[in-house]
Every structure is written in structure tokens, then in C-alpha cells.
Design a protein around this motif. Structure first.
Motif, PDB file in Angstrom:
ATOM      1  N   LEU A 181      32.102  37.896 -42.905  1.00 19.89           N
ATOM      2  CA  LEU A 181      31.024  37.982 -43.875  1.00 19.89           C
ATOM      3  C   LEU A 181      30.594  36.590 -44.309  1.00 19.89           C
ATOM      4  O   LEU A 181      31.423  35.732 -44.605  1.00 19.89           O
ATOM      5  N   PHE A 219      24.205  37.986 -37.843  1.00 18.34           N
ATOM      6  CA  PHE A 219      23.667  39.335 -37.928  1.00 18.34           C
ATOM      7  C   PHE A 219      23.318  39.682 -39.367  1.00 18.34           C
ATOM      8  O   PHE A 219      24.133  39.509 -40.277  1.00 18.34           O
ATOM      9  N   TYR A 272      26.350  38.496 -41.551  1.00 10.56           N
ATOM     10  CA  TYR A 272      27.632  38.288 -40.895  1.00 10.56           C
ATOM     11  C   TYR A 272      27.476  37.197 -39.844  1.00 10.56           C
ATOM     12  O   TYR A 272      26.423  37.047 -39.225  1.00 10.56           O
ATOM     13  N   MET A 280      34.004  38.647 -36.342  1.00  7.34           N
ATOM     14  CA  MET A 280      32.837  38.689 -37.194  1.00  7.34           C
ATOM     15  C   MET A 280      33.316  38.553 -38.642  1.00  7.34           C
ATOM     16  O   MET A 280      34.243  39.253 -39.064  1.00  7.34           O
ATOM     17  N   PHE A 322      23.719  42.312 -46.030  1.00  7.30           N
ATOM     18  CA  PHE A 322      24.764  41.373 -45.655  1.00  7.30           C
ATOM     19  C   PHE A 322      24.257  40.452 -44.546  1.00  7.30           C
ATOM     20  O   PHE A 322      23.420  40.834 -43.736  1.00  7.30           O
TER      21      PHE A 322
END
Lengths: 115, 112
Positions: free
Chosen positions: A47, A91, A37, A45, A35
Motif C-alpha cells: 500500500l 495500481f 498500491y 504489492m 487506494f
């Protein structure tokens, strides 16, 4: 144990240009999920994009796309036509299959989009 | 915006005080998590739950405790706050295997 490495602590890009954020990971698992983010300043946060490791095709979501290289254990994020609202911490995260959806995060890349 | 809420958003508290950080979600998710985000922004899992009456410790050792009495509620408690507990705490939830986690806005805790 899995590790996720983001080698670029900070990056900047001019508005409307393209930027690529790097992510590498280490795992002995054969199937897993990856993923990206986004964490805007003082906001939730959210997606950006999700990739299943058993799918060869790179995931794409509008201006966001990934370059997933399973053999190299690399998962970079490309942001096209960068916008001021893309300014955020990004992230990279790893999720093992059948492990309760727990995430292992990289250290993050702070992206600044300049007008 | 995801339907997961954390309160308070900011908390400054003295050493030795007991605190509870609240997290609620209205999505009916079984799985819930607490992540600690240090000043360098790294995130580490400190607690997780697969459902009511299920709680486990995560990868990062933490002096906090959690409970899961109701599906929608996953509070985190520090019995005696210390300056080393200063951090941002993010709550998250997810549903089906391999799906995304939804995050709350976080609680920024400062212990003085």
C-alpha cells in the motif's frame, strides 16, 4: 459495477523530480475507499496511500500525496523527490463500502525513475 | 513486509496436471482473496472468503477452486491445468472494513 482507469501505461521521471500518476473511476456509490498500491519488480504489492471518499482532505504519506476530486471521480498520485526505489508498477484501486474489502484495480502505470 | 506467504513462487507444469497454490497468513485476518494478474498486469478478483467455510467466486470467472478450512490458510486448486491458466496469482488478506489488503509475493504459474 465499478471501473477504474489509469490512462498512462508507462511513465518516466528523473530522480529527485516530481511525477503525477492519473486515475479515474466510475461508480454510483456515495461512500467508498480509494487506494494506490505499488508493485516493485518481483516483489510484494504494498500500500502506498489510502483515501476515504467522505473525507475532503487529501491523504499524504511522506513523499506521496493524492489529489482527490470526488465530483470529477479523479484520484491522482503525486510522488515528490522521486527515488530510484520508486521504480515499480502503480495500481489505483477502488473499494466499495460494506462489500467485503474487495478491490477493483486499474490497469496499472509502469513508472521508471531514471538516475 | 506483510505476514502473508505464498508457495511456490514459480511453477512450471504440464497440461492436465492437478496443482494447488498455497497461501497462508499469520495476521488472523478473516477476509482472504485470490487475484489473477494477467501478462498485461491487470488484476482481477477470482475468489474470496469472509471466514472459515466461506468461499465465493469473484468477478473473473475461473476454473480454479478454493477452500477455507482454517482462518490462516486459503489454498487454490486447479484440477487440470491448461495453458490458458498461465498467469500470476496473488493472495491477499484484510481485517476491518475499508482497510488495506496485504498481499503475498505471488505465484507465477506457467502451464506448458
Amino acid at each position: 459495477a465499478q471501473t477504474v482507469t489509469q490512462s498512462q501505461p508507462e511513465m518516466s521521471v528523473q530522480e529527485a523530480e516530481t511525477v503525477t500518476l492519473s486515475c479515474t473511476y466510475d461508480t454510483s456509490e456515495s461512500n467508498y475507499y480509494l487506494f494506490w498500491y505499488k508493485q516493485p519488480p518481483s516483489r510484494q504489492m504494498i500500500l502506498v496511500i489510502r483515501q476515504e471518499a467522505y473525507k475532503q482532505q487529501n491523504a499524504t504519506e511522506n513523499r506521496f500525496s493524492v489529489n482527490f476530486q470526488k465530483a470529477a471521480k479523479s484520484f491522482s498520485l503525486k510522488i515528490s523527490d522521486s527515488q530510484l526505489g520508486d521504480t515499480a508498477m502503480y495500481f489505483c484501486a477502488f473499494m466499495k463500502e460494506h462489500a467485503g474489502n474487495m478491490l477493483t484495480f486499474g490497469g496499472g502505470t509502469r513508472l521508471m525513475v531514471k538516475p | 513486509e506483510a505476514d502473508i506467504y505464498q508457495t511456490p513462487r514459480y511453477l512450471v507444469i504440464g497440461t492436465g496436471k492437478k496443482i494447488t497454490l498455497e497461501c497462508s497468513q499469520t495476521m488472523g485476518h478473516d477476509k482472504m482473496y485470490w487475484y489473477q494478474q494477467d501478462p498485461g498486469m491487470e488484476l482481477h478478483l477470482i475468489h474470496y472468503s469472509y471466514g472459515v467455510n466461506s468461499t465465493e467466486k469473484g468477478d473473473l470467472s475461473s476454473e480454479s477452486t478454493v477452500s477455507r478450512i482454517r482462518t490462516e490458510h486459503f489454498p487454490l486448486t486447479l484440477e487440470s491445468a491448461r495453458p490458458s491458466h498461465t498467469s500470476q496469482y496473488l493472495c491477499a488478506s484484510s481485517r476491518a472494513p475499508g482497510t488495506e489488503a496485504f498481499f503475498g509475493q505471488g505465484t507465477r504459474l506457467t502451464v506448458v
